[in-house]
Design a protein around this motif. Structure first.
Motif, short mmCIF file in Angstrom:
data_model
loop_
_atom_site.label_atom_id
_atom_site.label_comp_id
_atom_site.label_asym_id
_atom_site.label_seq_id
_atom_site.Cartn_x
_atom_site.Cartn_y
_atom_site.Cartn_z
N ASN A 267 -74.08 91.11 2.74
CA ASN A 267 -75.20 90.19 2.48
C ASN A 267 -76.51 90.94 2.28
N LEU A 268 -76.75 91.93 3.13
CA LEU A 268 -77.98 92.71 3.02
C LEU A 268 -78.02 93.52 1.73
N SER A 269 -76.86 94.00 1.27
CA SER A 269 -76.81 94.85 0.08
C SER A 269 -77.12 94.10 -1.20
N ILE A 270 -77.07 92.77 -1.15
CA ILE A 270 -77.36 91.98 -2.36
C ILE A 270 -78.80 92.18 -2.80
N HIS A 271 -79.69 92.40 -1.83
CA HIS A 271 -81.11 92.66 -2.13
C HIS A 271 -81.21 94.03 -2.78
N ASP A 272 -81.73 94.10 -4.00
CA ASP A 272 -81.75 95.34 -4.76
C ASP A 272 -82.44 96.48 -4.02
N ASN A 273 -83.54 96.17 -3.34
CA ASN A 273 -84.28 97.23 -2.66
C ASN A 273 -83.53 97.81 -1.46
N ASN A 274 -82.48 97.12 -1.02
CA ASN A 274 -81.73 97.60 0.14
C ASN A 274 -80.60 98.55 -0.20
N LYS A 275 -80.20 98.62 -1.47
CA LYS A 275 -79.02 99.39 -1.84
C LYS A 275 -79.16 100.87 -1.49
N LYS A 276 -80.31 101.43 -1.75
CA LYS A 276 -80.52 102.84 -1.41
C LYS A 276 -80.62 103.02 0.10
N ILE A 277 -81.36 102.13 0.76
CA ILE A 277 -81.54 102.23 2.21
C ILE A 277 -80.18 102.21 2.92
N ILE A 278 -79.34 101.26 2.53
CA ILE A 278 -78.03 101.14 3.17
C ILE A 278 -77.13 102.31 2.80
N GLY A 279 -77.14 102.68 1.52
CA GLY A 279 -76.29 103.79 1.08
C GLY A 279 -76.68 105.11 1.72
N ASP A 280 -77.95 105.29 2.04
CA ASP A 280 -78.42 106.54 2.65
C ASP A 280 -78.10 106.61 4.14
N SER A 281 -77.76 105.49 4.74
CA SER A 281 -77.40 105.51 6.16
C SER A 281 -76.05 106.21 6.32
N PRO A 282 -75.97 107.28 7.08
CA PRO A 282 -74.74 108.09 7.13
C PRO A 282 -73.52 107.36 7.67
#
Length: 486
Positions: A267-282
């Motif tokens: 659900n959080l990843s649907i927000h475009d600005n979150n994709k990098k933030i979530i993907g960068d979390s190890p």
């Protein structure tokens, strides 16, 4: 959720007056009583100023004539009120003040924060334009403060309050950051507080049942409220807090907690600005990959969907594949439920848009599984799309021809009613014809007996016609070469 407001710190000097002799002089008694008398007078004066200011603001919002004099009176009333509340202008420029000193009429009744673009509603109340417009767009035509139904939806700029806010922010060193992407939803103070409260329960040493409930609630809120998805961009530690449950064995082994956590990430990843933030979390991508392998079917499906969503950000494509997501995605494509298969197929296709991932997809069996799905008529559209994208790779083309792919593709062109499927089949067939001359015999036999390729060259989509014409040209060249070799 009930909003908690901290009280101002009490002046400890007033609580611990120095003990003196039991006999006080009149001057000492008067000096002690004076602050209380001044406080009472100041409160009365402040109440009067507020009343005057409300009258002037209402007058400005209701009249259309030149308001210059009224503006000046309102500004003077506000200045006097400010001096009564927070003291005269002795504060250095840039100094911040306690949040409780923010004038109440600067706060939007919807967001609970200082207004960027104040507008007056038909009810006479003032709101921040972005938040009231979003409320109106959702079909809610009630005033957020009075709850009365608005007689119209006209929003009139409140220039007075705007200028007051600008002056106040300048004097107090307050820098109003711009609102986020309004298409993704506007975040209110209550939503931020709720988000913080839930994350606090998840990451704190609270009972397991409370953590489970908090994760479940966060899943539902991020599903229903698009604005909740935008909060994470303001809180860089949100993802580590959410995944802190992975350190608790009793929660890590709980299938429902795993599903709720995976779905919240989705659900959080649907927000475009979150994709990098979530993907960068190890921790995130390894967690999703583990969930692909060991979760319930619903969890595996949502893990695939989350990887698809994250792979929209280019740097995540390579990262996801390098961490080993392709093989479990292919396994899900082969053995999952119909919904899970679709999620896996879209994730595989998106990952293969990064050229370096194509070889990994071929090695991990994507071609063979896709051909099987087409032959079984279980996932034709998605499987053909994957093959059309992979077929530009020579190894993929060879795998297709080695696994009886030509007959399967010809049957799609001949019998499938979907023009897009015919097009993708032609794309794949054209690619393998370029790499492998040996399959041309099978194609020629189909053409001679049924005229399949010639029909497509006349009746297919523009792309299908081009590919069919290329195949016919290849057949023609082969015939000419064979003739001249005698």
């Amino acid at each position: 959720m009930k909003e908690v407001i901290e009280e101002d710190e009490v002046d400890e000097a007033r609580k611990s007056r120095r003990k003196t002799s039991s006999i006080r002089s009149p001057s000492t008694s008067e000096s002690i009583a004076a602050p209380a008398m001044l406080s009472s007078a100041a409160s009365a004066a402040a109440a009067e100023r507020k009343k005057e200011l409300r009258r002037l603001v209402k007058k400005i919002s209701e009249e259309d004539d030149d308001q210059t004099v009224t503006y000046d009176k309102a500004a003077a009333a506000l200045s006097a009120l400010r001096d009564l509340k927070v003291g005269p202008k002795e504060r250095k420029k840039g100094d911040r003040i306690h949040p409780l000193a923010i004038p109440e009429h600067f706060l939007c009744p919807i967001s609970g924060e200082i207004m960027r673009d104040p507008v007056v509603l038909a009810s006479g109340q003032t709101c921040d334009r972005a938040f009231i417009q979003e409320r109106l767009n959702s079909g809610n035509r009630t005033c957020p403060k009075t709850q009365e139904v608005l007689t119209n939806t006209i929003l009139i700029p409140n220039h007075l309050v705007q200028s007051m806010i600008s002056e106040w922010c300048k004097e107090n060193g307050v820098n109003l950051s711009p609102l986020g992407n309004q298409d993704e939803g506007l975040v209110t103070k209550n939503e931020r507080d709720t988000f913080d409260e839930l994350l606090g329960k998840i990451s704190s040493p609270s009972p397991a049942i409370e953590r489970r409930q908090a994760i479940r609630e966060l899943r539902l809120l991020t599903k229903r409220n698009r604005s909740f998805r935008a909060v994470i961009g303001e809180k860089p530690n949100a993802i580590p807090q959410l995944l802190s449950v992975l350190s608790i064995p009793s929660l890590t082994e709980d299938p429902q907690v795993q599903e709720d956590t995976v779905t919240t990430i989705l659900n959080l990843s649907i927000h475009d600005n979150n994709k990098k933030i979530i993907g960068d979390s190890p921790q995130v991508i390894p967690f999703l990959i583990d969930s692909l392998k060991s979760g319930t079917m619903e969890t595996r499906s949502n893990s695939a969907a989350a990887l698809f969503s994250l792979s929209a950000f280019d740097s995540n494509k390579v990262k996801i594949c390098q961490m080993g997501a392709m093989k479990p995605l292919v396994d899900l494509l082969e053995h999952g439920s119909p919904t899970a298969k679709k999620d896996a197929a879209t994730a595989i296709f998106n990952l293969c848009m990064a050229h370096v991932n194509k070889a990994t997809a071929v090695r991990d069996g994507a071609v063979v599984v896709a051909l099987k799905a087409i032959a079984d008529r279980s996932l034709v559209d998605e499987s053909l799309t994957i093959l059309a994208f992979l077929s530009s790779d020579q190894d993929a083309a060879e795998k297709i021809s080695e696994n009886d792919g030509v007959a399967c593709l010809l049957s799609i062109i001949r019998d499938n009613p979907n023009s897009r499927n015919k097009e993708n089949a032609a794309v794949v067939l054209y690619s393998i014809c370029m790499y492998d001359r040996s399959i041309l015999k099978e194609v020629r036999e189909e053409e001679d007996s049924k005229g399949t390729i010639s029909w497509l060259a006349q009746n297919g989509t523009s792309r299908a016609r081009r590919k069919a014409a290329g195949i016919l040209e290849r057949l023609k060249q082969t015939m000419s070469s064979t003739y001249h070799s005698y």
